[in-house]
Motif scaffolding. Structure first.
Motif, PDB file in Angstrom:
ATOM      1  N   SER A  87      81.550 -32.275  -8.154  1.00  0.00           N
ATOM      2  CA  SER A  87      80.606 -33.107  -7.409  1.00  0.00           C
ATOM      3  C   SER A  87      81.275 -33.506  -6.101  1.00  0.00           C
ATOM      4  O   SER A  87      82.492 -33.357  -5.928  1.00  0.00           O
ATOM      5  CB  SER A  87      80.233 -34.338  -8.223  1.00  0.00           C
ATOM      6  N   LEU A  88      80.482 -34.049  -5.206  1.00  0.00           N
ATOM      7  CA  LEU A  88      81.004 -34.520  -3.926  1.00  0.00           C
ATOM      8  C   LEU A  88      82.055 -35.618  -4.161  1.00  0.00           C
ATOM      9  O   LEU A  88      83.113 -35.623  -3.528  1.00  0.00           O
ATOM     10  CB  LEU A  88      79.845 -35.061  -3.078  1.00  0.00           C
ATOM     11  N   TRP A 135      88.493 -28.060   2.143  1.00  0.00           N
ATOM     12  CA  TRP A 135      87.237 -28.655   1.681  1.00  0.00           C
ATOM     13  C   TRP A 135      86.712 -29.719   2.643  1.00  0.00           C
ATOM     14  O   TRP A 135      85.545 -30.105   2.565  1.00  0.00           O
ATOM     15  CB  TRP A 135      87.419 -29.325   0.321  1.00  0.00           C
ATOM     16  N   SER A 173      83.328 -29.134   4.651  1.00  0.00           N
ATOM     17  CA  SER A 173      82.119 -29.170   3.821  1.00  0.00           C
ATOM     18  C   SER A 173      81.877 -30.564   3.238  1.00  0.00           C
ATOM     19  O   SER A 173      80.732 -31.004   3.122  1.00  0.00           O
ATOM     20  CB  SER A 173      82.190 -28.126   2.704  1.00  0.00           C
ATOM     21  N   GLN A 211      80.173 -32.710   5.682  1.00  0.00           N
ATOM     22  CA  GLN A 211      78.769 -32.315   5.829  1.00  0.00           C
ATOM     23  C   GLN A 211      77.955 -32.656   4.581  1.00  0.00           C
ATOM     24  O   GLN A 211      76.781 -32.333   4.492  1.00  0.00           O
ATOM     25  CB  GLN A 211      78.667 -30.814   6.135  1.00  0.00           C
ATOM     26  N   GLY A 212      78.606 -33.275   3.603  1.00  0.00           N
ATOM     27  CA  GLY A 212      77.923 -33.691   2.383  1.00  0.00           C
ATOM     28  C   GLY A 212      77.758 -32.597   1.350  1.00  0.00           C
ATOM     29  O   GLY A 212      76.923 -32.707   0.451  1.00  0.00           O
ATOM     30  N   GLU A 213      78.575 -31.547   1.458  1.00  0.00           N
ATOM     31  CA  GLU A 213      78.501 -30.434   0.509  1.00  0.00           C
ATOM     32  C   GLU A 213      79.764 -30.403  -0.354  1.00  0.00           C
ATOM     33  O   GLU A 213      80.867 -30.484   0.157  1.00  0.00           O
ATOM     34  CB  GLU A 213      78.382 -29.100   1.258  1.00  0.00           C
ATOM     35  N   ALA A 214      79.554 -30.254  -1.634  1.00  0.00           N
ATOM     36  CA  ALA A 214      80.688 -30.132  -2.558  1.00  0.00           C
ATOM     37  C   ALA A 214      81.202 -28.692  -2.540  1.00  0.00           C
ATOM     38  O   ALA A 214      80.409 -27.755  -2.418  1.00  0.00           O
ATOM     39  CB  ALA A 214      80.264 -30.515  -3.963  1.00  0.00           C
ATOM     40  N   LYS A 231      82.548 -25.117  -3.803  1.00  0.00           N
ATOM     41  CA  LYS A 231      82.326 -24.258  -4.974  1.00  0.00           C
ATOM     42  C   LYS A 231      83.631 -23.516  -5.243  1.00  0.00           C
ATOM     43  O   LYS A 231      84.189 -22.878  -4.359  1.00  0.00           O
ATOM     44  CB  LYS A 231      81.208 -23.244  -4.685  1.00  0.00           C
TER      45      LYS A 231
END
Length: 181
Positions: free
Chosen positions: A62-63, A131, A134, A137-140, A142
């Motif tokens: 998760s974020l 990381w 990302s 930018q609010g992205e978790a 992968k």
């Protein structure tokens, strides 16, 4: 009367001198204790955040979890630097004397273990830093299974190194490895 005053001044000066020497020794003892405390605390922090990283890492982060790992790794880096600096201070100023450490092969094994742990931490740190973009930018992130396994393996290897370092410190502190001949 003049001689009595001179004797009094000399005695007062000696007393003041003894008290200032005592105060200086106390100050050195306090600094030594604080440096040792920071050394141990930083070491514990390093170990703790590595455990946190190992248990938090998974393929579907998760974020919040990814942010926690990035912050933990930053704390790890700062703590490792404090361990290094306080370790150097202890060897040079507050320990058993530079000769004691530099003539003990266990000391070199301990330093080598610390360097190996530091080298093992490069890949995870670079991965976690990648990381940041990302995460901002609010992205978790992968994680592929292979990369996740590599990260977990490296962190576990670091933990093994951190388990070994205190063992080497205890052995070294007892004089094992020194040739007294």
């Amino acid at each position: 009367m003049v001689t009595f005053s001179l004797v009094g001044l000399v005695l007062a000066w000696n007393l003041k001198s003894e008290n200032s020497n005592l105060a200086e020794i106390r100050n050195i003892m306090w600094v030594s204790a604080i440096v040792a405390y920071l050394h141990y605390l930083s070491f514990i922090l390093c170990f703790g955040v590595l455990v946190l990283e190992a248990f938090t890492l998974n393929t579907e982060l998760s974020l919040k979890e990814a942010g926690k790992i990035v912050i933990a790794d930053a704390i790890y880096g700062i703590s490792a630097i404090v361990v290094l600096i306080t370790g150097i201070l202890r060897v040079v100023y507050f320990g058993k004397g530079t000769d004691y450490y530099l003539h003990n092969p266990v000391f070199y094994a301990k330093v080598a273990a610390f360097i190996v742990v530091g080298c093992l931490s490069i890949y995870p740190t670079v991965s976690f830093l990648s990381w940041l973009k990302s995460l901002l930018q609010g992205e978790a992130p992968k994680l592929e299974l292979a990369k996740l396994n590599r990260l977990i393996w490296l962190i576990r290897a670091e933990l093994v190194g951190f388990i070994l370092i205190p063992l080497l410190a205890v052995i070294m502190a007892r004089g094992i490895g020194i040739n007294f001949a």
